[in-house]
Design a protein around this motif. Structure first.
Motif, short mmCIF file in Angstrom:
data_model
loop_
_atom_site.label_atom_id
_atom_site.label_comp_id
_atom_site.label_asym_id
_atom_site.label_seq_id
_atom_site.Cartn_x
_atom_site.Cartn_y
_atom_site.Cartn_z
N ALA A 25 0.82 -1.21 0.00
CA ALA A 25 0.00 0.00 0.00
C ALA A 25 0.85 1.26 0.00
CB ALA A 25 -0.94 0.01 1.20
N LYS A 26 1.86 1.28 0.84
CA LYS A 26 2.76 2.43 0.91
C LYS A 26 4.12 1.98 0.42
CE LYS A 26 0.51 4.68 4.86
NZ LYS A 26 -0.76 4.50 4.33
N VAL A 27 4.87 2.92 -0.14
CA VAL A 27 6.20 2.58 -0.64
C VAL A 27 7.06 2.10 0.53
CG1 VAL A 27 7.32 4.84 -0.44
CG2 VAL A 27 7.95 3.30 -2.27
N MET A 28 7.74 1.03 0.33
CA MET A 28 8.58 0.45 1.37
C MET A 28 10.00 0.97 1.20
SD MET A 28 6.39 -1.07 3.14
CE MET A 28 7.20 -2.19 4.22
N PRO A 29 11.01 0.23 1.57
CA PRO A 29 12.36 0.77 1.48
C PRO A 29 12.90 0.93 0.06
CG PRO A 29 12.39 -1.44 2.43
CD PRO A 29 10.97 -1.06 2.20
N LEU A 40 -0.05 5.55 -6.26
CA LEU A 40 -0.44 5.32 -7.66
C LEU A 40 -1.92 5.61 -7.87
CD1 LEU A 40 1.66 2.11 -8.34
CD2 LEU A 40 2.02 4.37 -9.36
N LEU A 41 -2.77 5.19 -6.93
CA LEU A 41 -4.20 5.49 -7.03
C LEU A 41 -4.43 7.00 -7.03
CD1 LEU A 41 -5.68 2.75 -4.68
CD2 LEU A 41 -6.28 3.07 -7.07
N ALA A 42 -3.71 7.71 -6.16
CA ALA A 42 -3.87 9.16 -6.08
C ALA A 42 -3.45 9.85 -7.38
CB ALA A 42 -3.05 9.71 -4.90
N SER A 43 -2.54 9.21 -8.13
CA SER A 43 -2.08 9.80 -9.39
C SER A 43 -2.99 9.44 -10.57
CB SER A 43 -0.65 9.36 -9.70
OG SER A 43 -0.63 8.01 -10.13
N GLY A 44 -4.02 8.64 -10.33
CA GLY A 44 -4.96 8.30 -11.39
C GLY A 44 -4.86 6.88 -11.91
N GLU A 75 -14.80 -10.82 3.48
CA GLU A 75 -13.79 -10.18 4.32
C GLU A 75 -12.63 -9.66 3.46
OE1 GLU A 75 -10.66 -11.25 7.89
OE2 GLU A 75 -12.44 -12.51 7.65
N TRP A 76 -12.23 -10.46 2.48
CA TRP A 76 -11.15 -10.05 1.59
C TRP A 76 -11.56 -8.81 0.79
CZ3 TRP A 76 -7.93 -14.42 -1.04
CH2 TRP A 76 -7.39 -15.26 -0.05
N VAL A 77 -12.77 -8.80 0.25
CA VAL A 77 -13.25 -7.66 -0.53
C VAL A 77 -13.32 -6.42 0.37
CG1 VAL A 77 -15.22 -6.71 -1.79
CG2 VAL A 77 -14.44 -9.04 -2.26
N ALA A 78 -13.81 -6.58 1.58
CA ALA A 78 -13.89 -5.45 2.52
C ALA A 78 -12.50 -4.92 2.87
CB ALA A 78 -14.62 -5.88 3.79
N GLY A 79 -11.49 -5.77 2.79
CA GLY A 79 -10.14 -5.37 3.14
C GLY A 79 -9.31 -4.83 1.98
N LEU A 80 -9.91 -4.70 0.81
CA LEU A 80 -9.17 -4.16 -0.33
C LEU A 80 -8.81 -2.70 -0.08
CD1 LEU A 80 -11.18 -5.60 -3.35
CD2 LEU A 80 -8.92 -6.31 -2.55
N ILE A 81 -7.70 -2.27 -0.65
CA ILE A 81 -7.30 -0.88 -0.53
C ILE A 81 -8.38 -0.01 -1.16
CG2 ILE A 81 -5.62 0.84 -1.29
CD1 ILE A 81 -3.50 -1.39 -1.12
N PRO A 82 -8.88 1.00 -0.43
CA PRO A 82 -9.91 1.87 -0.99
C PRO A 82 -9.46 2.46 -2.33
CG PRO A 82 -9.64 2.30 1.35
CD PRO A 82 -8.52 1.36 0.94
N GLY A 83 -10.36 2.41 -3.29
CA GLY A 83 -10.06 2.91 -4.63
C GLY A 83 -9.82 1.81 -5.63
N SER A 84 -9.48 0.62 -5.14
CA SER A 84 -9.33 -0.51 -6.07
C SER A 84 -10.74 -1.03 -6.39
CB SER A 84 -8.45 -1.61 -5.48
OG SER A 84 -8.94 -2.04 -4.23
N GLN A 85 -10.87 -1.67 -7.53
CA GLN A 85 -12.19 -2.10 -8.00
C GLN A 85 -12.17 -3.57 -8.37
OE1 GLN A 85 -13.51 0.22 -11.33
NE2 GLN A 85 -15.26 -1.07 -11.73
#
Length: 108
Positions: A25-29, A40-44, A75-85
């Motif tokens: 979800a967030k950039v790691m090291p 990436l979602l925020a960029s479109g 449960e898996w669908v509910a746990g998807l990163i918001p904005g994914s479809q």
């Protein structure tokens, strides 16, 4: 999914508990700014999650854990990163977007 990964040894050394967050979800090291899913979602960028894969993998996990497949999938669908479809078929979604001129590159 974290429970299954822990049982397969897909955990950092010494860790045996289920994962509680999406490590992509967030950039790691990595030294690549803007490569986390949220950025990436925020960029479109649009992320489609294959319903076929969700159904198959959540069903396998449910069976292994003795749980209701529909409940695990929900449960898996509910746990998807918001904005994914969720899309009916990932293969079809990629094919249709390529027809419209979008690019797809798998590097894994």
């Amino acid at each position: 999914m974290g429970e299954v990964q822990a049982g397969r040894g897909i955990q950092p050394e010494g860790r045996r508990c289920p994962r509680t967050r999406n490590t992509f979800a967030k950039v790691m090291p990595l030294p690549l700014p803007g490569t986390g899913v949220e950025a990436l979602l925020a960029s479109g960028v649009q992320f489609g999650v294959c319903n076929v894969a969700l159904t198959i993998y959540s069903g396998a996990v449910a069976q292994k854990m003795g749980l209701d497949p529909a409940a695990v999938k929900a449960e898996w669908v509910a746990g998807l990163i918001p904005g994914s479809q969720v899309v009916p078929s990932g293969v079809l979604a990629v094919s249709r977007t390529q027809e419209k001129g979008c690019g797809y590159c798998f590097a894994g």
